[in-house]
Design a protein around this motif. Structure first.
Motif, mmCIF file in Angstrom:
data_model
loop_
_atom_site.group_PDB
_atom_site.id
_atom_site.type_symbol
_atom_site.label_atom_id
_atom_site.label_comp_id
_atom_site.label_asym_id
_atom_site.label_seq_id
_atom_site.Cartn_x
_atom_site.Cartn_y
_atom_site.Cartn_z
ATOM 1 N N CYS A 35 0.838 -1.205 0.000
ATOM 2 C CA CYS A 35 0.000 0.000 0.000
ATOM 3 C C CYS A 35 0.871 1.252 0.000
ATOM 4 C CB CYS A 35 -0.936 0.008 1.205
ATOM 5 S SG CYS A 35 -2.327 -1.119 1.067
ATOM 6 N N PHE A 36 1.971 1.207 0.755
ATOM 7 C CA PHE A 36 2.907 2.336 0.757
ATOM 8 C C PHE A 36 3.476 2.569 -0.640
ATOM 9 C CE2 PHE A 36 7.413 3.561 0.874
ATOM 10 C CZ PHE A 36 7.278 4.861 1.320
ATOM 11 N N ILE A 37 3.853 1.487 -1.313
ATOM 12 C CA ILE A 37 4.380 1.603 -2.676
ATOM 13 C C ILE A 37 3.284 2.160 -3.598
ATOM 14 C CG2 ILE A 37 5.316 0.334 -4.662
ATOM 15 C CD1 ILE A 37 7.237 0.575 -2.242
ATOM 16 N N GLY A 38 2.074 1.637 -3.467
ATOM 17 C CA GLY A 38 0.961 2.117 -4.277
ATOM 18 C C GLY A 38 0.594 3.558 -3.982
ATOM 19 N N ASN A 39 0.931 4.019 -2.783
ATOM 20 C CA ASN A 39 0.680 5.396 -2.373
ATOM 21 C C ASN A 39 1.363 6.389 -3.308
ATOM 22 O OD1 ASN A 39 0.044 7.619 -0.499
ATOM 23 N ND2 ASN A 39 2.200 7.503 0.051
ATOM 24 N N LEU A 40 2.428 5.974 -3.941
ATOM 25 C CA LEU A 40 3.150 6.866 -4.849
ATOM 26 C C LEU A 40 2.305 7.197 -6.084
ATOM 27 C CD1 LEU A 40 6.659 5.188 -4.563
ATOM 28 C CD2 LEU A 40 5.871 7.273 -3.422
ATOM 29 N N GLN A 41 1.334 6.340 -6.412
ATOM 30 C CA GLN A 41 0.427 6.586 -7.527
ATOM 31 C C GLN A 41 -0.976 6.976 -7.057
ATOM 32 O OE1 GLN A 41 0.840 6.587 -10.921
ATOM 33 N NE2 GLN A 41 3.021 6.457 -10.517
ATOM 34 N N MET A 42 -1.434 6.327 -5.992
ATOM 35 C CA MET A 42 -2.785 6.568 -5.465
ATOM 36 C C MET A 42 -2.675 6.889 -3.974
ATOM 37 S SD MET A 42 -4.836 3.508 -7.520
ATOM 38 C CE MET A 42 -5.610 3.011 -6.060
ATOM 39 N N PRO A 43 -2.739 8.156 -3.608
ATOM 40 C CA PRO A 43 -2.513 8.559 -2.217
ATOM 41 C C PRO A 43 -3.399 7.886 -1.167
ATOM 42 C CG PRO A 43 -2.435 10.465 -3.645
ATOM 43 C CD PRO A 43 -2.882 9.312 -4.486
ATOM 44 N N MET A 44 -4.588 7.455 -1.533
ATOM 45 C CA MET A 44 -5.459 6.803 -0.548
ATOM 46 C C MET A 44 -4.880 5.475 -0.060
ATOM 47 S SD MET A 44 -7.911 8.666 0.347
ATOM 48 C CE MET A 44 -8.990 7.509 1.162
ATOM 49 N N LEU A 45 -4.041 4.853 -0.860
ATOM 50 C CA LEU A 45 -3.417 3.598 -0.439
ATOM 51 C C LEU A 45 -2.484 3.823 0.746
ATOM 52 C CD1 LEU A 45 -2.676 1.732 -3.785
ATOM 53 C CD2 LEU A 45 -4.371 1.154 -2.039
ATOM 54 N N VAL A 113 12.615 4.876 -6.568
ATOM 55 C CA VAL A 113 13.564 5.982 -6.703
ATOM 56 C C VAL A 113 13.054 6.978 -7.730
ATOM 57 C CG1 VAL A 113 15.915 6.605 -7.404
ATOM 58 C CG2 VAL A 113 15.534 4.605 -5.978
ATOM 59 N N ASN A 114 12.567 6.485 -8.857
ATOM 60 C CA ASN A 114 12.061 7.379 -9.904
ATOM 61 C C ASN A 114 10.863 8.191 -9.420
ATOM 62 O OD1 ASN A 114 14.013 6.548 -11.718
ATOM 63 N ND2 ASN A 114 12.728 4.932 -12.576
ATOM 64 N N GLN A 115 9.973 7.573 -8.653
ATOM 65 C CA GLN A 115 8.824 8.305 -8.118
ATOM 66 C C GLN A 115 9.270 9.365 -7.111
ATOM 67 O OE1 GLN A 115 5.600 8.238 -9.032
ATOM 68 N NE2 GLN A 115 6.288 6.896 -10.669
ATOM 69 N N THR A 116 10.259 9.027 -6.291
ATOM 70 C CA THR A 116 10.776 9.991 -5.314
ATOM 71 C C THR A 116 11.442 11.162 -6.032
ATOM 72 O OG1 THR A 116 11.113 8.189 -3.757
ATOM 73 C CG2 THR A 116 12.247 10.262 -3.277
ATOM 74 N N ILE A 117 12.192 10.870 -7.072
ATOM 75 C CA ILE A 117 12.844 11.935 -7.861
ATOM 76 C C ILE A 117 11.789 12.815 -8.520
ATOM 77 C CG2 ILE A 117 14.227 12.356 -9.946
ATOM 78 C CD1 ILE A 117 15.923 9.903 -9.063
ATOM 79 N N ALA A 118 10.751 12.217 -9.066
ATOM 80 C CA ALA A 118 9.677 13.000 -9.684
ATOM 81 C C ALA A 118 9.014 13.903 -8.653
ATOM 82 C CB ALA A 118 8.650 12.071 -10.323
ATOM 83 N N MET A 119 8.830 13.376 -7.456
ATOM 84 C CA MET A 119 8.216 14.165 -6.393
ATOM 85 C C MET A 119 9.141 15.318 -5.982
ATOM 86 S SD MET A 119 6.585 12.802 -2.822
ATOM 87 C CE MET A 119 8.143 12.232 -2.198
ATOM 88 N N LEU A 120 10.439 15.049 -5.877
ATOM 89 C CA LEU A 120 11.393 16.098 -5.500
ATOM 90 C C LEU A 120 11.530 17.152 -6.592
ATOM 91 C CD1 LEU A 120 14.230 14.003 -3.825
ATOM 92 C CD2 LEU A 120 12.716 15.639 -2.703
ATOM 93 N N SER A 121 11.177 16.811 -7.802
ATOM 94 C CA SER A 121 11.273 17.749 -8.920
ATOM 95 C C SER A 121 10.097 18.715 -8.981
ATOM 96 C CB SER A 121 11.383 16.971 -10.241
ATOM 97 O OG SER A 121 12.539 16.167 -10.221
ATOM 98 N N MET A 122 9.040 18.427 -8.269
ATOM 99 C CA MET A 122 7.883 19.330 -8.269
ATOM 100 C C MET A 122 8.242 20.592 -7.480
ATOM 101 S SD MET A 122 4.565 16.804 -7.989
ATOM 102 C CE MET A 122 4.810 16.411 -6.287
ATOM 103 N N PRO A 123 7.801 21.757 -7.956
ATOM 104 C CA PRO A 123 8.180 23.024 -7.313
ATOM 105 C C PRO A 123 7.840 23.114 -5.828
ATOM 106 C CG PRO A 123 7.111 23.431 -9.421
ATOM 107 C CD PRO A 123 7.002 21.967 -9.154
ATOM 108 N N GLU A 124 6.637 22.672 -5.430
ATOM 109 C CA GLU A 124 6.249 22.793 -4.017
ATOM 110 C C GLU A 124 7.086 21.879 -3.124
ATOM 111 O OE1 GLU A 124 3.315 20.066 -6.108
ATOM 112 O OE2 GLU A 124 4.065 22.051 -6.505
ATOM 113 N N THR A 125 7.438 20.696 -3.632
ATOM 114 C CA THR A 125 8.283 19.785 -2.856
ATOM 115 C C THR A 125 9.711 20.323 -2.797
ATOM 116 O OG1 THR A 125 6.935 17.945 -3.651
ATOM 117 C CG2 THR A 125 9.008 17.386 -2.609
ATOM 118 N N ALA A 126 10.187 20.852 -3.900
ATOM 119 C CA ALA A 126 11.538 21.408 -3.944
ATOM 120 C C ALA A 126 11.680 22.545 -2.926
ATOM 121 C CB ALA A 126 11.856 21.912 -5.346
#
Length: 182
Positions: A35-45, A113-126
């Motif tokens: 569910c944690f892994i799926g959370n990267l695509q679907m936050p409710m998980l 790792v790719n999902q984390t990098i994508a998240m870190l690349s978003m302006p609000e996360t950065a």
């Protein structure tokens, strides 16, 4: 001779029930992890995974109480209750480590790792990374890529195993105190 046989049978029963409870809790932890892994695509998980993780602790205590009441005649010392809980979490941790190893070895292929990098690349996360860690998000991405590229799946699973064993011991002390009954 009967005394030794009796205590040996009691120990076997004790460990057998702890293994069964550990398997139940371990499966819950594996589901929570996915569910944690799926959370990267679907936050409710992520919320579902957290709920499963918290419920697993409650269920482990309920299973210990059931063991105490049905098998031990309603009596268990603090030490035995704590040991039972530690053993349950130990078996759950082994199952969880196997699940994580299988995931990182055969399924992940860099997804996390790719999902984390994508998240870190978003302006609000950065912006948040810069404020909280005082680090440029591009530096953090470079560190993440360099670090995760060198860690083997067995090492990741072992790190989680170690953490889960420690947490299991910590959780077992208050559970043992709550479930003891003389």
């Amino acid at each position: 001779m009967d005394i030794n046989k009796s205590s040996n049978d009691e120990y076997r029963q004790f460990t057998a029930f702890a293994r069964i409870d550990g398997a139940i809790i371990g499966v819950m932890w594996v589901v929570s992890f996915f569910c944690f892994i799926g959370n990267l695509q679907m936050p409710m998980l992520g919320l579902a995974g957290m709920a499963i993780g918290i419920y697993s602790i409650i269920l482990a205590a309920m299973r210990l109480r059931k063991f105490r009441d049905r098998i031990l005649g309603g009596r268990i010392s603090f030490g035995k209750a704590t040991l039972y809980s530690i053993m349950t979490y130990f078996y759950a941790t082994i199952l969880m480590a196997v699940g994580q190893y299988v995931y990182f070895q055969f399924i992940d292929q860099g997804y996390m790792v790719n999902q984390t990098i994508a998240m870190l690349s978003m302006p609000e996360t950065a912006k948040a990374v810069t404020e909280v860690y005082g680090m440029d998000p591009k530096q953090m991405i470079a560190i993440l890529q360099a670090t995760m590229g060198t860690i083997r799946p067995i090492e990741i699973a072992f790190q989680f195993l170690t953490l889960n064993v420690i947490l299991g011991i910590i959780i077992s002390v208050p559970v043992g105190a709550l479930m003891r009954k003389q």
